[in-house]
Write a protein that holds these residues in place. Structure first.
Motif, PDB file in Angstrom:
ATOM      1  N   LYS A   1     -13.112  18.497  22.178  1.00  0.00           N
ATOM      2  CA  LYS A   1     -13.780  17.474  22.987  1.00  0.00           C
ATOM      3  C   LYS A   1     -15.149  17.952  23.439  1.00  0.00           C
ATOM      4  CE  LYS A   1     -13.252  14.874  27.305  1.00  0.00           C
ATOM      5  NZ  LYS A   1     -12.367  14.628  28.488  1.00  0.00           N
ATOM      6  N   ARG A   2     -15.251  19.179  23.914  1.00  0.00           N
ATOM      7  CA  ARG A   2     -16.530  19.722  24.380  1.00  0.00           C
ATOM      8  C   ARG A   2     -17.507  19.887  23.222  1.00  0.00           C
ATOM      9  NH1 ARG A   2     -19.059  19.414  27.787  1.00  0.00           N
ATOM     10  NH2 ARG A   2     -19.634  21.482  28.578  1.00  0.00           N
ATOM     11  N   ALA A   3     -17.007  20.302  22.064  1.00  0.00           N
ATOM     12  CA  ALA A   3     -17.887  20.434  20.901  1.00  0.00           C
ATOM     13  C   ALA A   3     -18.483  19.086  20.524  1.00  0.00           C
ATOM     14  CB  ALA A   3     -17.127  21.024  19.724  1.00  0.00           C
ATOM     15  N   ALA A   4     -17.662  18.036  20.555  1.00  0.00           N
ATOM     16  CA  ALA A   4     -18.149  16.691  20.230  1.00  0.00           C
ATOM     17  C   ALA A   4     -19.161  16.208  21.259  1.00  0.00           C
ATOM     18  CB  ALA A   4     -16.976  15.722  20.158  1.00  0.00           C
ATOM     19  N   GLN A   5     -18.960  16.573  22.532  1.00  0.00           N
ATOM     20  CA  GLN A   5     -19.885  16.157  23.590  1.00  0.00           C
ATOM     21  C   GLN A   5     -21.230  16.870  23.480  1.00  0.00           C
ATOM     22  OE1 GLN A   5     -17.561  17.175  27.041  1.00  0.00           O
ATOM     23  NE2 GLN A   5     -16.618  15.133  27.211  1.00  0.00           N
ATOM     24  N   LEU A   6     -21.201  18.134  23.111  1.00  0.00           N
ATOM     25  CA  LEU A   6     -22.411  18.959  23.143  1.00  0.00           C
ATOM     26  C   LEU A   6     -23.240  18.898  21.867  1.00  0.00           C
ATOM     27  CD1 LEU A   6     -20.862  22.095  24.897  1.00  0.00           C
ATOM     28  CD2 LEU A   6     -22.525  20.500  25.892  1.00  0.00           C
ATOM     29  N   ALA A   7     -22.614  18.595  20.746  1.00  0.00           N
ATOM     30  CA  ALA A   7     -23.339  18.616  19.466  1.00  0.00           C
ATOM     31  C   ALA A   7     -24.134  17.327  19.286  1.00  0.00           C
ATOM     32  CB  ALA A   7     -22.371  18.795  18.309  1.00  0.00           C
ATOM     33  N   PRO A   8     -25.418  17.428  19.000  1.00  0.00           N
ATOM     34  CA  PRO A   8     -26.178  16.227  18.643  1.00  0.00           C
ATOM     35  C   PRO A   8     -25.567  15.576  17.410  1.00  0.00           C
ATOM     36  CG  PRO A   8     -27.634  18.110  19.020  1.00  0.00           C
ATOM     37  CD  PRO A   8     -26.235  18.640  18.969  1.00  0.00           C
ATOM     38  N   GLN A   9     -25.693  14.270  17.310  1.00  0.00           N
ATOM     39  CA  GLN A   9     -25.068  13.529  16.216  1.00  0.00           C
ATOM     40  C   GLN A   9     -25.411  14.124  14.863  1.00  0.00           C
ATOM     41  OE1 GLN A   9     -22.888  10.909  16.522  1.00  0.00           O
ATOM     42  NE2 GLN A   9     -22.613  10.974  14.302  1.00  0.00           N
ATOM     43  N   GLU A  10     -26.668  14.499  14.685  1.00  0.00           N
ATOM     44  CA  GLU A  10     -27.103  14.977  13.379  1.00  0.00           C
ATOM     45  C   GLU A  10     -26.613  16.393  13.066  1.00  0.00           C
ATOM     46  OE1 GLU A  10     -30.311  15.957  16.397  1.00  0.00           O
ATOM     47  OE2 GLU A  10     -29.006  14.250  15.911  1.00  0.00           O
ATOM     48  N   GLN A  11     -25.995  17.062  14.051  1.00  0.00           N
ATOM     49  CA  GLN A  11     -25.487  18.416  13.824  1.00  0.00           C
ATOM     50  C   GLN A  11     -23.962  18.479  13.774  1.00  0.00           C
ATOM     51  OE1 GLN A  11     -27.132  21.243  16.616  1.00  0.00           O
ATOM     52  NE2 GLN A  11     -29.217  20.493  16.355  1.00  0.00           N
ATOM     53  N   ARG A  12     -23.299  17.349  13.865  1.00  0.00           N
ATOM     54  CA  ARG A  12     -21.846  17.348  13.926  1.00  0.00           C
ATOM     55  C   ARG A  12     -21.230  17.529  12.542  1.00  0.00           C
ATOM     56  NH1 ARG A  12     -20.851  12.303  18.165  1.00  0.00           N
ATOM     57  NH2 ARG A  12     -21.874  13.327  19.950  1.00  0.00           N
ATOM     58  N   ALA A  13     -20.186  18.343  12.504  1.00  0.00           N
ATOM     59  CA  ALA A  13     -19.404  18.484  11.280  1.00  0.00           C
ATOM     60  C   ALA A  13     -18.476  17.282  11.152  1.00  0.00           C
ATOM     61  CB  ALA A  13     -18.603  19.784  11.313  1.00  0.00           C
ATOM     62  N   HIS A  14     -17.991  17.074   9.943  1.00  0.00           N
ATOM     63  CA  HIS A  14     -17.060  15.960   9.708  1.00  0.00           C
ATOM     64  C   HIS A  14     -15.893  16.466   8.869  1.00  0.00           C
ATOM     65  CE1 HIS A  14     -15.563  11.897   9.005  1.00  0.00           C
ATOM     66  NE2 HIS A  14     -15.367  12.262   7.759  1.00  0.00           N
ATOM     67  N   LYS A  15     -14.681  16.140   9.324  1.00  0.00           N
ATOM     68  CA  LYS A  15     -13.521  16.514   8.522  1.00  0.00           C
ATOM     69  C   LYS A  15     -12.651  15.286   8.279  1.00  0.00           C
ATOM     70  CE  LYS A  15     -11.072  18.396  12.581  1.00  0.00           C
ATOM     71  NZ  LYS A  15     -10.429  19.610  13.118  1.00  0.00           N
ATOM     72  N   TRP A  16     -12.019  15.308   7.110  1.00  0.00           N
ATOM     73  CA  TRP A  16     -11.107  14.242   6.730  1.00  0.00           C
ATOM     74  C   TRP A  16      -9.702  14.622   7.179  1.00  0.00           C
ATOM     75  CZ3 TRP A  16     -15.583  15.326   4.464  1.00  0.00           C
ATOM     76  CH2 TRP A  16     -16.392  14.254   4.058  1.00  0.00           C
ATOM     77  N   SER A  17      -8.883  13.635   7.477  1.00  0.00           N
ATOM     78  CA  SER A  17      -7.535  13.893   7.976  1.00  0.00           C
ATOM     79  C   SER A  17      -6.681  14.585   6.916  1.00  0.00           C
ATOM     80  CB  SER A  17      -6.870  12.574   8.387  1.00  0.00           C
ATOM     81  OG  SER A  17      -5.505  12.782   8.692  1.00  0.00           O
ATOM     82  N   LYS A  18      -6.014  15.648   7.316  1.00  0.00           N
ATOM     83  CA  LYS A  18      -5.089  16.322   6.412  1.00  0.00           C
ATOM     84  C   LYS A  18      -3.929  15.404   6.032  1.00  0.00           C
ATOM     85  CE  LYS A  18      -6.041  20.883   8.395  1.00  0.00           C
ATOM     86  NZ  LYS A  18      -5.464  22.023   9.133  1.00  0.00           N
ATOM     87  N   ASP A  19      -3.580  14.505   6.931  1.00  0.00           N
ATOM     88  CA  ASP A  19      -2.490  13.574   6.645  1.00  0.00           C
ATOM     89  C   ASP A  19      -2.814  12.636   5.481  1.00  0.00           C
ATOM     90  OD1 ASP A  19      -1.013  14.639   8.712  1.00  0.00           O
ATOM     91  OD2 ASP A  19      -1.639  13.117  10.171  1.00  0.00           O
ATOM     92  N   GLU A  20      -4.093  12.544   5.122  1.00  0.00           N
ATOM     93  CA  GLU A  20      -4.513  11.667   4.032  1.00  0.00           C
ATOM     94  C   GLU A  20      -4.673  12.407   2.702  1.00  0.00           C
ATOM     95  OE1 GLU A  20      -5.075   8.216   4.122  1.00  0.00           O
ATOM     96  OE2 GLU A  20      -3.942   8.469   5.988  1.00  0.00           O
ATOM     97  N   HIS A  21      -4.425  13.713   2.685  1.00  0.00           N
ATOM     98  CA  HIS A  21      -4.643  14.483   1.454  1.00  0.00           C
ATOM     99  C   HIS A  21      -3.866  13.905   0.271  1.00  0.00           C
ATOM    100  CE1 HIS A  21      -7.052  17.231   3.542  1.00  0.00           C
ATOM    101  NE2 HIS A  21      -6.294  18.301   3.571  1.00  0.00           N
TER     102      HIS A  21
END
Length: 272
Positions: free
Chosen positions: A169-189
C-alpha cells in the motif's frame, strides 16, 4: 506492453540481490522431477526466464545438457554469475540479459522453459508466443510460484501478511504513476496459457517443500519481497520500525532454534 512498465518491473529488483539469494528458497527437486517426467526424455536445453540469482537455474545442473538463465536485472544476474564462477564456471550454464518476449534463441531449440516466481512480471501474450516459438514440439513451459507466507506459526504468518500488505500500500502511494511496476495475477497464469491456444495440454500441479529455517532467515524472507523493498526505497521510514517489530515476533516464535517451514508451490504448465 509500454516500455517504461517493463523497465519499472526490472528496476523493482535493484539493490537487494544478495538478500534475495541468501534467504529465498532454492527451487525444489520436485520441479525437475515433474517436468522431466512429462518430457519423457533427458532435456538437452532448459531455459529459465526471469531467473533472478539462479536459485531456479542451478537445480538443472547434471539434469540437462545446456542451461540458459535469462535475467534483465543487473543486480540479480550479477549474483547468479558470481555463484556460477564459484562452482567453476560450468560451460553448459550461461546467463544472459534478455526480456521474456525477445529471447533471441532459434525456433524449436528448447525442451523446457521455466519461470520461477517471475511470470507475473511478464506481459503474458507476447511472452507466451516467444516461449512457444523456441520450444520444440512436445516441449514444456512451466510457471511455478510459492505461496506467501511460508507456513511457520500462525501469529507470525498473520503479522507477515499484515506487513507485506501495508508495504505494498505504501509503495503504491509513494511511487509516481510513471514509476510504478505492474504485475499480472498469478491466479490467471493457467488461463493465459490455455487462452493462448499455443499448447496442446495444460494443467496446474500443486506440491510442497520443507526447508530448515532460523528466525533471521524467516524475517529476511519477508524483507526480500519487492513491495517492502520498494516502499523503503521510496521513503516509507516507518517501515523500519515495523520490520524491527516483526523480527522481534519471529525471534520469540523460533525461540533461538531452527524450525522446518513449508513452502507451498503451484505450477501451471503447457505442453507444446
Amino acid at each position: 506492453m509500454i516500455e517504461h512498465v517493463r523497465n519499472n518491473n526490472v528496476e523493482r529488483f535493484a539493490g537487494f540481490g544478495d538478500l534475495y539469494d541468501q534467504n529465498r528458497p532454492s527451487a525444489p527437486r520436485e520441479v525437475v522431477d515433474i517436468l522431466t517426467t512429462y518430457l519423457r526424455i533427458h532435456p538437452q536445453t532448459v531455459v529459465d526466464v526471469g531467473c533472478g540469482t539462479g536459485l531456479s537455474t542451478f537445480i538443472w545442473l547434471n539434469r540437462a545438457d545446456h542451461i540458459i538463465g535469462f535475467e534483465p536485472s543487473d543486480d540479480m544476474r550479477d549474483v547468479a554469475l558470481a555463484k556460477w564462477e564459484a562452482i567453476g564456471k560450468p560451460s553448459n550454464v550461461t546467463f544472459e540479459n534478455r526480456l521474456s518476449h525477445e529471447l533471441g534463441l532459434p525456433s524449436e531449440s528448447a525442451d523446457i522453459v521455466t519461470c520461477s516466481q517471475s511470470f507475473h512480471w511478464m506481459e503474458p501474450n507476447s511472452t507466451l508466443h516467444e516461449f512457444a516459438r523456441i520450444l520444440r514440439p512436445g516441449g514444456i513451459f512451466a510457471a511455478y510460484d510459492y505461496d506467501w507466507p511460508p507456513v511457520c506459526d500462525w501469529t507470525v504468518d498473520d503479522r507477515y501478511q499484515q506487513l507485506i500488505t501495508y508495504a505494498d500500500k505504501r509503495a503504491a502511494q509513494l511511487a509516481p504513476q510513471e514509476q510504478r511496476a505492474h504485475k499480472w495475477s498469478k491466479d490467471e497464469h493457467l488461463h493465459h496459457i490455455q487462452e493462448s491456444g499455443l499448447f496442446r495440454f495444460t494443467r496446474e500441479i500443486v506440491f510442497h517443500s520443507w526447508e530448515l529455517c532460523d528466525a533471521n532467515r524467516y524475517a529476511n524472507i519477508a524483507l526480500s519481497q519487492g513491495g517492502l523493498q520498494t516502499a523503503i526505497k521510496l521513503g516509507a521510514e516507518e517501515l523500519h520500525a515495523e520490520v524491527s517489530n516483526f523480527r522481534e515476533l519471529v525471534s520469540k516464535a523460533f525461540g533461538g532454534e531452527s524450525h522446518n517451514i513449508l513452502f507451498s508451490y503451484r505450477m501451471r504448465l503447457g505442453i507444446r
